[in-house]
Motif scaffolding. Structure first.
Motif, PDB file in Angstrom:
ATOM      1  N   LEU A  28      34.962  33.791  50.391  1.00 38.60           N
ATOM      2  CA  LEU A  28      35.586  32.820  49.702  1.00 38.60           C
ATOM      3  C   LEU A  28      35.897  33.239  48.051  1.00 38.60           C
ATOM      4  O   LEU A  28      34.943  33.660  47.708  1.00 38.60           O
ATOM      5  CB  LEU A  28      34.904  31.653  49.800  1.00 38.60           C
ATOM      6  CG  LEU A  28      34.471  31.200  51.350  1.00 38.60           C
ATOM      7  CD1 LEU A  28      33.725  29.887  51.361  1.00 38.60           C
ATOM      8  CD2 LEU A  28      36.264  30.650  51.880  1.00 38.60           C
ATOM      9  N   PRO A  29      36.726  32.654  47.471  1.00 40.35           N
ATOM     10  CA  PRO A  29      36.975  33.146  46.335  1.00 40.35           C
ATOM     11  C   PRO A  29      35.896  32.440  45.340  1.00 40.35           C
ATOM     12  O   PRO A  29      35.608  31.290  45.824  1.00 40.35           O
ATOM     13  CB  PRO A  29      38.368  32.418  45.764  1.00 40.35           C
ATOM     14  CG  PRO A  29      38.722  31.494  46.941  1.00 40.35           C
ATOM     15  CD  PRO A  29      38.179  31.980  48.233  1.00 40.35           C
ATOM     16  N   PRO A  30      35.322  32.934  44.182  1.00 40.08           N
ATOM     17  CA  PRO A  30      34.402  32.436  43.512  1.00 40.08           C
ATOM     18  C   PRO A  30      34.538  31.051  43.117  1.00 40.08           C
ATOM     19  O   PRO A  30      33.896  30.135  42.805  1.00 40.08           O
ATOM     20  CB  PRO A  30      34.267  33.219  42.344  1.00 40.08           C
ATOM     21  CG  PRO A  30      35.370  34.268  42.364  1.00 40.08           C
ATOM     22  CD  PRO A  30      35.904  34.206  43.493  1.00 40.08           C
ATOM     23  N   GLU A  31      35.922  30.512  42.583  1.00 40.05           N
ATOM     24  CA  GLU A  31      36.308  29.265  42.094  1.00 40.05           C
ATOM     25  C   GLU A  31      36.261  28.163  43.153  1.00 40.05           C
ATOM     26  O   GLU A  31      36.084  26.910  42.906  1.00 40.05           O
ATOM     27  CB  GLU A  31      37.560  29.197  41.429  1.00 40.05           C
ATOM     28  CG  GLU A  31      38.896  29.393  42.267  1.00 40.05           C
ATOM     29  CD  GLU A  31      39.192  31.026  42.210  1.00 40.05           C
ATOM     30  OE1 GLU A  31      38.686  31.767  42.132  1.00 40.05           O
ATOM     31  OE2 GLU A  31      40.108  31.298  42.781  1.00 40.05           O
ATOM     32  N   ALA A  32      36.046  28.725  44.377  1.00 40.40           N
ATOM     33  CA  ALA A  32      35.988  27.542  45.329  1.00 40.40           C
ATOM     34  C   ALA A  32      34.241  27.195  45.790  1.00 40.40           C
ATOM     35  O   ALA A  32      33.836  26.281  46.537  1.00 40.40           O
ATOM     36  CB  ALA A  32      36.364  28.202  46.817  1.00 40.40           C
ATOM     37  N   LEU A  33      33.345  28.031  44.756  1.00 38.04           N
ATOM     38  CA  LEU A  33      32.026  27.925  45.092  1.00 38.04           C
ATOM     39  C   LEU A  33      31.486  27.313  43.937  1.00 38.04           C
ATOM     40  O   LEU A  33      31.004  28.006  43.006  1.00 38.04           O
ATOM     41  CB  LEU A  33      31.360  29.319  45.236  1.00 38.04           C
ATOM     42  CG  LEU A  33      32.155  30.128  46.581  1.00 38.04           C
ATOM     43  CD1 LEU A  33      31.289  31.566  46.632  1.00 38.04           C
ATOM     44  CD2 LEU A  33      31.907  29.441  47.810  1.00 38.04           C
ATOM     45  N   ASN A  34      31.354  26.073  43.855  1.00 37.97           N
ATOM     46  CA  ASN A  34      30.863  25.294  42.764  1.00 37.97           C
ATOM     47  C   ASN A  34      29.378  24.624  42.811  1.00 37.97           C
ATOM     48  O   ASN A  34      28.776  24.171  42.029  1.00 37.97           O
ATOM     49  CB  ASN A  34      31.697  24.073  42.269  1.00 37.97           C
ATOM     50  CG  ASN A  34      31.931  23.149  43.357  1.00 37.97           C
ATOM     51  OD1 ASN A  34      31.304  23.140  44.496  1.00 37.97           O
ATOM     52  ND2 ASN A  34      32.928  22.180  43.333  1.00 37.97           N
TER      53      ASN A  34
END
Lengths: 593, 477
Positions: B438-444
């Protein structure tokens, strides 16, 4: 002296003459204590606070001559009591790891001596009325305990002790009432728990209770002196919400009643609170906290008593002029204790086995909340927050539905949100607060004049997004226009960047009102600006990919409440990002950026 | 001891025997009921007055001839004899030997009802127990002194899972004396045998105390059995300083026995015929788990219960969930896909996890990784739901990644072999491998530092790799 006739679990029938309904009774060889809940000729029905195992018919029963009362005086703060106000650390010394039966311990330690500062303005012959202050004791570093004349006593001072070291049992003054009776005044007095303590008059509650939890303070506020409920199925985080309130609320005193809940949760409070500092005073949280613990394995009748013990102590500190918050976890267990007793008495059940008086008992309990003008003439408040544990998460069950009719602030927890680890799992559609208008005055004055508008806008976006996601679930996202898809993105931004708040994140566990507002404001700024960009033809995906969008979602755990200025600075950064995108699509730069 | 017998049975209804004219009998006392043929049954006084004494007979009152029934009141509550000899033994619900060996002789006897632990005596459970199962260690960590039930359904592998946990559970820090108390209520002979063989083959049998009530044994005995088992556990933990794992199975049978007695007594029913005090009654059992100040041992509890018709809102799982510190929920859907252990991640929870994991216990990113996995999986299920409506091809690129994540998560993270004992580090590594899709910006839920350290965005991934070798069920698509 009377005798035991019948023993049916915690309900014992005794033959006992001249006993009043509500009086305490001591029964059997073990010396179990209970209270009379019904009279029939010379027979009294007693609900016993402890297990009746081993008691026999024919054993003695005697009336103690008074109803269940609590001792009110210095030594309450930082302590942990059971459901009938026995101090648990003392019980530990007497009976070891497990709670023995028939143990009598005074609620307040009789040996501890306290430094009493007498009120120097008082002199012999002065007239004192109930609730007046005769002096103070520094109970903890932050709590000055005002020694009150018991509400039901008034008269002329005939003896008046000087400042000095006293134990709670020492007489510090004597007053002569109009009928000539001389009353001894001590550092403590007793008050029956089922009788609300009197006050001069009600005062309209006007200030919100700040809990540091965004979804509570910003979206569904409660006032000091208000009533609130936290219903939710198991695992939705009720206890966490209650503990967060107990931790961070800007009240002077917090009373935490663990009513029929887990033992380990109370231990968590006992072990963690002394380590935590109160953001409002900088002192250890335990200095302003009192626990009443009747865990689920402790006897059920004492559970019924425990919330009355808690609220009476809360009223006592209110009468001194403090803002008190009492959280009761959980009122459902209290109602179940009521049900168990009524079932054993063979009373006709109405709904799900609950007795017909459930609703009136619940509302009478919550009515003890309020902001009042005290007998001594200042203001104090009791805020009551009750957890509700609806069986199967069904909010239509009796306890939840009755509570919903009583409380103005209702924080409904949702299983779906909790399953997605959206905490606090407060559902924005099912929750409500009747205090928003009053709270708005405070927010507008203290934080930002646009608070009410911003709050309303955020809720509108959330509810719009909920409608749209239903459409998406039917026909897929392609059916939505870019504007509509941006609504979904905006709602996600509010949920992740504002609503979600981790209790275990040290940076974000408590958010000051300013931090709360700034985060909400940035989310909505991005949302509003995004709409403008979409009108210019910028694809939704491109806006979503802006680095500041991802950074905003983490912002809450990057800056503490003290670093609110940095959050504000971030807002300018966002505007710059957006402005660049705008220029890229041929629009002029906005002057303010 | 008063060895006087009374022959004044007035009525018998279900498991209840009404005795008349016996005066001064104490509540909770043990009763021996002898019938015309000389058969002895045990009972307990559950209501007492000078006119009528109500006795609950654990073996039931079937076949009793009221005129020839004698009841002996033993003037003492139900007690369990305790000595270190109980290890390796098998008992019935009343504490009688079931293994053809002599009864335990000891001067130490304890009332099986115990007494409530003073909350001020408890210590907060914090020590991480590694079970080797990713869904538990990674997402719903078990700590010493916790009560964590398995919510299951008929036909789901809860027994295999419980046995695997018993086999693999260990502390990361030190090895200490441990023992297992196994309490089986109304289980089939096959299930009881399965556990016995498991204990035998893993070599722990000498450290196990078994309390067994089979499906065809008297149901009322099930009310006493967990109390006897927990009394044994308390003895092992607080007097012999052992770390005890208590497995209670199946709590549904226990609650049904309780309902049977309650109905016979005429108690007001609350939900589905269960008495209003079911909550308090279950709490009396579950709350006996925990840790106590200045005691070296601990009681960790794993109740197993089958949810009637897989309904988690049924009173038994519902009230259990309100008392226990989380729950591991098994899913029929994952089971039918051949995934073992079929742990249904979204409704599963461990409440004591927050203080038992992280830098000092497991690894610093653990709490955030767990939160991120939960959030990502929840999002993936939405994507999957969407795909079932509009088809996977119509999904956005992001959603397709989520779909892939769900697949990998279920097969590689949730699914594992029955003998596969994963360390917590291995579990976290699998987690990051999956999150790297999953892209880093989706991992908050994770921090920037976590991403830099563990996230490998853009690393080519071969979908073939996602199938775990060694787990037969997984490849069957």
């Amino acid at each position: 002296m009377g005798e035991i006739i019948d023993i049916n679990g915690p309900i014992v029938t005794v033959r006992l003459e001249r006993v009043r309904n509500g009086d305490q009774v001591k029964i059997g060889r073990i010396g179990l204590v209970g209270e009379v809940i019904g009279l029939d000729g010379d027979r009294a029905v007693v609900q016993v606070y402890e297990s009746t195992e081993g008691a026999r018919p024919g054993e003695a029963a005697e009336s103690l001559g008074h109803p269940l009362s609590v001792e009110l005086g210095p030594g309450l703060m930082g302590n942990i009591f059971d459901g009938v106000q026995r101090p648990l650390p003392e019980l530990l010394k007497i009976s070891g790891d497990q709670i023995g039966r028939g143990i009598e311990v005074p609620s307040l330690n009789r040996e501890t001596s306290w430094r009493f500062e007498a009120d120097s303005s008082l002199s012999m012959g002065d007239r004192l009325t109930g609730g007046a202050v005769i002096g103070t004791v520094q109970e903890t570093e932050i709590i000055k305990h005002h020694i009150l004349v018991p509400p039901d006593i008034s008269g002329e001072i005939v003896e008046h002790g000087a400042s000095g070291e006293y134990t709670v049992d020492d007489v510090i003054a004597r007053v002569k009432s109009d009928d000539g009776h001389i009353h001894d005044l001590r550092l403590f007095h007793r008050w029956p728990v089922r009788t609300p303590r009197p006050y001069e008059g009600r005062n309209h509650a006007a200030v919100p209770l700040i809990t540091g939890q965004r979804v509570l303070d910003t979206f569904f506020p409660i006032l000091k002196g208000g009533k609130g409920a936290v219903p939710g199925p198991f695992g939705a985080g009720k206890t966490m919400v209650q503990q967060q309130i107990a931790r961070w609320a800007n009240a002077d005193i917090v009373i935490y009643v663990g009513c029929g809940e887990r033992g380990n949760e109370l231990v968590d409070i006992l072990e963690s609170f002394p380590e935590l500092t109160d953001p409002h005073t900088g002192r250890s949280l335990m200095e302003r906290t009192l626990l009443v613990a009747n865990t689920s394995n402790m006897p059920v009748v004492a559970r019924e008593a425990s919330i009355y013990v808690g609220v009476t102590i809360a009223e006592y500190y209110r009468d001194q002029g403090y803002d008190v918050v009492m959280v009761a976890d959980s009122t459902s267990r209290w109602a179940e204790a009521l049900r168990e007793v009524s079932g054993r008495l063979g009373q006709m059940p109405v709904e799900e086995g609950y007795p017909a008086y459930l609703a009136s008992r619940l509302s009478a309990f919550y009515e003890r909340a309020g902001r009042v003008e005290t007998l001594r003439g200042n203001l104090g408040s009791v805020t009551l927050i009750g957890a509700v544990s609806p069986p199967g998460g069904d909010f239509s069950e009796p306890v939840t539905s009755h509570t919903k009719e009583i409380v103005p602030t209702f924080w409904a927890l949702s299983k779906e949100l909790a399953d997605a680890r959206h905490y606090p799992a407060v559902d924005w559609l099912d929750s409500f607060s009747g205090y928003v208008d009053t709270a708005a005055h405070w927010w507008s004055r203290e934080v930002d004049p646009t608070w009410a508008a911003r709050r309303a806008q955020a809720l509108a976006v959330l509810s719009q997004a909920d409608d749209l996601s239903r459409i998406v679930n039917l026909v897929g996202p392609e059916a939505l226009s870019p504007t509509q898809r941006w609504v979904l993105e905006g709602a996600a931004l509010i949920k992740e960047g504002v609503l979600q708040q981790s209790a275990i994140d040290e940076v974000d566990s408590y958010a000051s009102p300013r931090k709360q507002f700034l985060l909400l404001d940035i989310a909505l700024c991005i949302y509003d600006e995004g709409h403008k960009l979409i009108e210019l033809g910028v694809p939704v995906e491109q806006i979503s990919r802006l680095p500041s969008m991802a950074r905003f979602r983490r912002l809450k755990s990057v800056y503490t409440s003290e670093q609110a200025d940095d959050i504000d600075a971030f807002n300018r950064q966002v505007k710059k990002d957006i402005d660049e995108l705008r220029v890229e699509y041929g629009a002029p730069r906005e002057a303010e950026a | 001891m008063r060895e006087k017998e009374f022959r004044m049975a007035a009525a018998a209804r279900g498991a209840l025997l009404y005795m008349k004219g016996v005066r001064g009998v104490a509540l909770g006392d043990r009763v021996v009921v002898r019938d015309q043929s000389g058969r002895r049954r045990s009972g307990q006084v559950i209501r007492t007055s000078n006119e009528v004494v109500l006795v609950q007979v654990f073996e039931g009152t079937e076949g009793l001839d009221l005129d020839q029934t004698w009841a002996g009141f033993l003037e003492k509550p139900f007690e369990l004899s305790l000595s270190p000899e109980i290890l390796g033994r098998v008992f019935s619900g009343t504490g009688a030997p079931r293994d053809d060996r002599p009864p335990i002789i000891s001067t130490l006897k304890r009332n099986v009802n115990g007494a409530p632990v003073n909350p001020a005596a408890r210590t907060y459970p914090k020590e991480f127990i590694q079970t080797g199962i990713s869904t538990i260690d990674g997402l719903n960590s078990l700590v010493r002194g916790q009560k964590l039930p398995i919510f299951s359904g008929s036909g789901l592998p809860h027994n295999r899972l419980a046995a695997q946990i018993v086999r693999q559970a260990k502390l990361l820090s030190q090895e200490a004396d441990f023992s297992v108390v196994f309490a089986a209520m109304g289980v089939s002979y096959t299930d009881a045998r399965f556990f016995e063989e498991e204990f035998e083959s893993s070599g722990v049998l000498r450290n196990v105390v078994m309390f067994i009530n089979l499906a065809d044994d008297p149901p009322m005995e099930r009310l006493l059995l967990p109390r006897a088992a927990l009394t044994a556990a308390e003895y092992l933990a607080y007097e012999l300083d052992q770390h005890v794992l208590v497995v209670l199975t199946d709590m549904t049978n226990y609650a049904e026995a309780l309902r049977e007695v309650a109905t016979a007594k005429g108690d007001v029913p609350a939900r589905k015929g269960y008495p209003g005090y079911l909550y308090s009654d279950l709490a009396e059992l579950y709350e006996r788990a925990g840790r106590i100040h200045e005691r070296h041992g601990s009681i960790t509890m794993m109740p197993v219960l089958s949810m009637p018709s897989d309904d988690i809102t049924h009173p038994i799982p519902d009230l259990t969930g309100y008392i226990t510190e989380g729950q591991i929920v098994l899913s029929r859907e994952l089971q039918s896909q051949g995934i073992y252990p079929p742990v249904n991640v979204p409704p599963s929870l461990s409440r004591l996890m927050k203080d038992g994991i992280g830098a000092d216990f497991t690894r610093e990113d653990h709490p955030r990784v767990a939160a991120q996995l939960y959030a990502a999986y929840a999002r993936s299920l939405e994507a999957r739901n969407l795909a079932s409506i509009i088809g996977a091809e119509e999904l956005s690129e992001r959603d397709r990644r989520y779909l892939e994540f769900a697949e990998g998560f279920e097969k590689r993270f949730v699914g594992q072999g029955e003998d596969e004992d994963r360390s917590i580090i291995e579990t976290l590594e699998i987690a990051w491998e999956l999150l790297s899709g999953l892209p880093p910006e989706a991992l908050n839920r994770v921090t920037e530092e976590d991403l830099q350290k563990y996230h490998q965005w853009g690393r080519a991934r071969d979908p073939e790799e996602t199938a775990t070798a060694g787990d037969a069920g997984v490849n069957g698509d």
